[in-house]
Design a protein around this motif. Sequence first.
Motif, short mmCIF file in Angstrom:
data_model
loop_
_atom_site.label_atom_id
_atom_site.label_comp_id
_atom_site.label_asym_id
_atom_site.label_seq_id
_atom_site.Cartn_x
_atom_site.Cartn_y
_atom_site.Cartn_z
N ALA A 118 25.03 -5.81 -10.28
CA ALA A 118 25.98 -4.76 -9.93
C ALA A 118 26.12 -3.81 -11.11
CB ALA A 118 27.33 -5.38 -9.59
N GLY A 119 26.26 -2.53 -10.82
CA GLY A 119 26.41 -1.53 -11.88
C GLY A 119 25.11 -0.98 -12.40
N THR A 120 23.97 -1.34 -11.79
CA THR A 120 22.68 -0.77 -12.20
C THR A 120 22.60 0.70 -11.79
OG1 THR A 120 21.55 -2.89 -12.00
CG2 THR A 120 20.18 -0.92 -11.94
N MET A 121 22.22 1.58 -12.73
CA MET A 121 22.10 2.99 -12.40
C MET A 121 20.77 3.24 -11.70
SD MET A 121 22.57 6.35 -14.83
CE MET A 121 21.18 5.95 -15.91
N PRO A 136 25.53 -6.89 -6.66
CA PRO A 136 24.17 -7.36 -6.95
C PRO A 136 23.23 -7.14 -5.78
CG PRO A 136 25.79 -8.97 -7.68
CD PRO A 136 26.55 -7.94 -6.89
N VAL A 137 22.01 -6.71 -6.10
CA VAL A 137 21.01 -6.43 -5.08
C VAL A 137 20.03 -7.60 -5.06
CG1 VAL A 137 19.21 -4.86 -4.30
CG2 VAL A 137 21.26 -3.96 -5.40
N LEU A 138 20.00 -8.32 -3.96
CA LEU A 138 19.14 -9.49 -3.84
C LEU A 138 18.13 -9.35 -2.71
CD1 LEU A 138 21.90 -12.23 -4.28
CD2 LEU A 138 20.41 -11.25 -6.05
N SER A 139 18.19 -8.23 -1.98
CA SER A 139 17.30 -8.03 -0.84
C SER A 139 16.56 -6.70 -1.01
CB SER A 139 18.10 -8.02 0.46
OG SER A 139 18.95 -6.88 0.51
N GLN A 140 16.00 -6.21 0.07
CA GLN A 140 15.23 -4.97 0.02
C GLN A 140 16.09 -3.73 0.24
OE1 GLN A 140 11.83 -5.21 2.59
NE2 GLN A 140 10.95 -6.96 1.54
N ASP A 141 17.40 -3.89 0.28
CA ASP A 141 18.29 -2.75 0.49
C ASP A 141 19.34 -2.67 -0.60
OD1 ASP A 141 17.07 -1.82 2.76
OD2 ASP A 141 18.39 -2.88 4.14
N LEU A 142 19.70 -1.44 -0.95
CA LEU A 142 20.91 -1.20 -1.74
C LEU A 142 22.04 -1.07 -0.73
CD1 LEU A 142 19.58 1.59 -4.14
CD2 LEU A 142 19.60 -0.87 -4.55
N GLN A 143 22.96 -2.00 -0.70
CA GLN A 143 24.08 -1.99 0.24
C GLN A 143 25.33 -1.57 -0.51
OE1 GLN A 143 24.04 -2.37 3.43
NE2 GLN A 143 22.11 -3.37 3.91
N GLY A 144 25.72 -0.31 -0.32
CA GLY A 144 26.88 0.23 -1.02
C GLY A 144 26.49 0.79 -2.37
N LEU A 145 27.09 1.94 -2.73
CA LEU A 145 26.80 2.60 -4.00
C LEU A 145 28.09 3.15 -4.59
CD1 LEU A 145 23.53 4.42 -2.92
CD2 LEU A 145 23.67 2.67 -4.70
N ARG A 146 28.06 3.32 -5.90
CA ARG A 146 29.21 3.89 -6.63
C ARG A 146 28.76 5.19 -7.28
NH1 ARG A 146 30.43 -0.20 -9.46
NH2 ARG A 146 32.38 -0.79 -8.45
N VAL A 147 29.57 6.23 -7.16
CA VAL A 147 29.29 7.52 -7.78
C VAL A 147 30.31 7.76 -8.89
CG1 VAL A 147 29.09 10.01 -7.43
CG2 VAL A 147 28.38 8.44 -5.61
N THR A 148 29.81 8.19 -10.06
CA THR A 148 30.70 8.61 -11.14
C THR A 148 30.35 10.05 -11.49
OG1 THR A 148 29.25 7.88 -12.95
CG2 THR A 148 30.78 6.26 -12.05
N ALA A 149 31.36 10.89 -11.59
CA ALA A 149 31.19 12.29 -11.98
C ALA A 149 32.26 12.58 -13.03
CB ALA A 149 31.35 13.21 -10.78
N GLY A 150 31.84 12.55 -14.32
CA GLY A 150 32.82 12.69 -15.39
C GLY A 150 33.78 11.51 -15.34
N PRO A 151 35.10 11.79 -15.32
CA PRO A 151 36.08 10.70 -15.31
C PRO A 151 36.35 10.13 -13.92
CG PRO A 151 37.21 12.80 -15.42
CD PRO A 151 35.74 13.11 -15.45
N VAL A 152 35.76 10.71 -12.88
CA VAL A 152 36.07 10.30 -11.51
C VAL A 152 35.01 9.31 -11.02
CG1 VAL A 152 36.50 11.06 -9.15
CG2 VAL A 152 37.13 12.54 -11.07
N PRO A 206 30.90 2.02 0.26
CA PRO A 206 30.31 0.76 0.75
C PRO A 206 29.32 0.94 1.90
CG PRO A 206 32.68 0.53 0.44
CD PRO A 206 32.37 1.98 0.33
N ALA A 207 29.47 2.02 2.68
CA ALA A 207 28.61 2.20 3.86
C ALA A 207 27.25 2.80 3.51
CB ALA A 207 29.32 3.09 4.88
N TRP A 208 27.06 3.30 2.32
CA TRP A 208 25.79 3.91 1.97
C TRP A 208 24.71 2.83 1.84
CZ3 TRP A 208 26.65 8.23 -2.26
CH2 TRP A 208 27.56 9.18 -1.75
#
Length: 226
Positions: A35-38, A54-70, A75-77
């Motif tokens: 988890a937290g891999t860019m 953590p990604v254990l399969s062939q899909d990235l299930q859910g992603l996090r976006v950071t833009a500056g301090p935000v 989860p649906a991506w």
Amino acid sequence: MRASLIAALSLLLSQSAVAGQVPVPSPSPYGSLPAGTMVAQFLRPEVKLLTLKPVLSQDLQGLRVTAGPVTRTFPAWRSISNPTFWPGLAVNDVTGDRHADLVVTLMTDEGTGVAVYDVRVVTLPNLREIAVAPPLPYLRAHVRFGAASLAFRGRVVRLPLPEGAGGPHHARIGDQVRWDVRGGHLMALVEVQKDWAFTGRLVVVYRSQAGQLVPASVTYDPSELK
């Protein structure tokens, strides 16, 4: 077909790098990721796309976006975890409100002759997601497919079919759906297929309406996929 698809995707990645996206070091394809891999980064403005868990399969299930301090989680991506096809980022005003938006392209299916992308749009800097209407229902409602032609907006377009791609079956929406930003407009690029051959693409231009992005027009581009 596989070689031409990879070449086309490589060109798209190089264009993204010029626009501000930078390549991200990656482990072997389909490897496990913490988890937290860019998985994608844009430099100016600085935006990072990170795995949500953590990604254990062939899909990235859910992603996090950071833009500056935000920071915001989505989860649906979903996107294929093969680093060759990791998400693409672009920054542009695609809503017409004179504020920058982040356009995220996510590959959801790939194979020989298959390249299907999803798109997600969020505002900057507050990362509010803007709904994007899918292009295929719009095309099915507005385009009539013939054996060697397309009809839409009161006109008929003859398809430049290669030798051997005749036959009685109608052309159809093919197995390649990509996205681009041109002139401040979000566009869906949907390949037209006749039998085994891809023969140009339908280009759906989007506009902002009632807080979401919806198809506004369609044109046909007969050029070869590059």
